[in-house]
Scaffold this active site. Structure first.
Site, mmCIF file in Angstrom:
data_model
loop_
_atom_site.group_PDB
_atom_site.id
_atom_site.type_symbol
_atom_site.label_atom_id
_atom_site.label_comp_id
_atom_site.label_asym_id
_atom_site.label_seq_id
_atom_site.Cartn_x
_atom_site.Cartn_y
_atom_site.Cartn_z
ATOM 1 N N HIS A 1 0.835 -1.205 0.000
ATOM 2 C CA HIS A 1 0.000 0.000 0.000
ATOM 3 C C HIS A 1 0.869 1.254 0.000
ATOM 4 O O HIS A 1 2.054 1.231 0.329
ATOM 5 C CB HIS A 1 -0.932 0.003 1.217
ATOM 6 C CG HIS A 1 -0.187 -0.044 2.520
ATOM 7 N ND1 HIS A 1 0.467 1.046 3.057
ATOM 8 C CD2 HIS A 1 0.017 -1.068 3.392
ATOM 9 C CE1 HIS A 1 1.031 0.715 4.192
ATOM 10 N NE2 HIS A 1 0.783 -0.565 4.425
ATOM 11 N N THR B 1 0.141 3.879 12.312
ATOM 12 C CA THR B 1 -0.977 3.087 12.800
ATOM 13 C C THR B 1 -1.335 3.510 14.222
ATOM 14 O O THR B 1 -0.624 4.305 14.844
ATOM 15 C CB THR B 1 -0.628 1.597 12.804
ATOM 16 O OG1 THR B 1 0.473 1.391 13.719
ATOM 17 C CG2 THR B 1 -0.240 1.120 11.412
#
Length: 417
Positions: free
Chosen positions: A40, A46
């Site tokens: 990606h 995160t």
């Protein structure tokens, strides 16, 4: 943006860059099939990374008076990063990847042979697949627009490293290296920010903020200026070691390569036009249907994560040291092959080209070569020469670990159940 040399110390958080100039296959060869595996695009940290970064950041911001003017910006610093989603640079580089692949392999496209696209089931991966397809559409003047045909769920997913519950990151060697380089930085920070009381763990958790801030704002973050280039190189090596001992090749993590076996067996099925033979993490329902796993396409595109791509590289036998030794915590080899910024930066891509070559052998006409971020890989394990090309039959034969379902390693994933 900072110099490219610094960006390439950001390991898995480096923006995409080709590590070599793309070389067309030898003149006697024609590409007949492409298998693309792509990470990606660039993203925010995160949720877990955000927590780890903010812990030392709060310690620094809690200081009343800084003894070093380089830290004064912290008085006014405001956190404006999101969580996990792709950022504009990631969208741009993913779109450019679609353009590049159409431009390079347009002879494989037709209305009856659009790329077959799959994505692992996280939002940023699904979005990457769609944006890559937008790049194909743009480059083809809207003639072709592939759709994502399969989004793999969390269970039985060959594009995510979540299928081996007993596989854990082995932290001893990375921590040894961390404790060799980071305490000096912590001491300097604590002198500049009296009372912050940062330790080595705080330092390695804080350093990636340089990359995340810079890539989001597209301007050098002030956090980058708190570290020397040599310190950034040391942190890069820490990340290289962490990935090696997470899903990397043996002797790094004994259960690293097994997590890439399912994808390798799917790749072999596509290259040979034969049904998938696998008893690891493949989804047998999906892989047995021509609608969800066709064997007659000329272009396949799979979108995944960096840790899973490392496992797949390891299962294939890529990026191995010639002497078979693991990277050392005692010294950093600047010429090492195991360098995550060259393997799985944001938007990283592995391409397996199937070739038809004339005049090489009376018995063999089908061949393969593998490129990672445009660098041709030395497939010596299947007899490739300087051009990186080896016979398809020899390549299949070389993948004995995958064809043997990990030679017993898959069962070790569940021994604690």
């Amino acid at each position: 943006m900072p110099p490219e040399a610094l960006q390439r110390t950001w390991a898995a958080y480096s923006p995409y860059y080709p590590t070599a100039h793309y070389e067309s296959p030898p003149d006697d060869c024609v590409i007949t099939q492409v298998n693309l595996l792509q990470r990606h695009g660039a993203r925010y940290p995160t949720g877990g990374q955000t927590t780890r970064i903010q812990a030392p950041l709060q310690k620094l911001r809690g200081v009343r008076t800084y003894a070093n003017a380089s830290f004064d910006f912290l008085r006014y610093f405001e956190w404006d990063l999101g969580v996990s989603d792709m950022i504009s640079l990631g969208i741009q580089q993913t779109f450019e990847s679609g353009i590049e692949h159409y431009t390079r392999y347009r002879h494989l496209f037709s209305s009856g042979h659009l790329p077959f696209v799959r994505a692992s089931g996280s939002r940023r991966v699904i979005k990457s697949a769609a944006i890559w397809a937008d790049g194909i559409s743009y480059a083809s003047n809207d003639m072709y627009h592939p759709e994502t045909s399969v989004i793999l769920p969390e269970a039985n997913n060959t594009l995510d490293d979540s299928m081996c519950p007993d596989a854990h990151s082995l932290n001893k060697v990375p921590k040894t290296w961390r404790d060799a380089f980071a305490p000096t930085i912590a001491a300097r920070f604590n002198e500049a920010a009296p009372g912050a009381d940062l330790n080595a763990k705080d330092i390695v958790n804080l350093m990636p903020l340089c990359a995340f801030e810079t890539l989001f704002h597209r301007a050098t973050s002030p956090f980058c200026n708190l570290f020397t280039f040599e310190e950034s190189e040391a942190h890069e090596y820490y990340d290289d070691l962490s990935r090696y001992y997470k899903t990397g090749c043996v002797p790094g993590n004994p259960l690293g390569p097994i997590q890439g076996v399912g994808y390798v067996n799917e790749l072999l099925a596509r290259l040979t036009s034969k049904p998938v033979q696998d008893h690891t993490q493949t989804n047998s329902t999906l892989d047995s249907s021509p609608d969800t796993f066709p064997l007659n396409r000329t272009f396949y595109a799979d979108f995944s994560h960096d840790n899973q791509m490392v496992a797949i590289y390891s299962a294939l036998g890529l990026f191995q040291r010639v002497d078979g030794r693991a990277p050392s915590a005692e010294e950093m080899n600047p010429g090492r092959r195991w360098r995550i910024s060259r393997m799985t930066p944001f938007s990283a891509r592995m391409v397996v080209e199937k070739l038809t070559c004339d005049g090489r052998s009376d018995e063999q006409r089908e061949y393969v070569r593998i490129l990672v971020n445009d660098a041709v890989q030395p497939l010596t394990f299947c007899g490739a020469g300087a051009d990186g090309v080896c016979a398809l039959d020899d390549f299949v034969e070389s993948q004995a670990y995958a064809r043997g379902n990990g030679n017993g390693d898959w069962a070790k994933c569940f021994e604690s159940d």
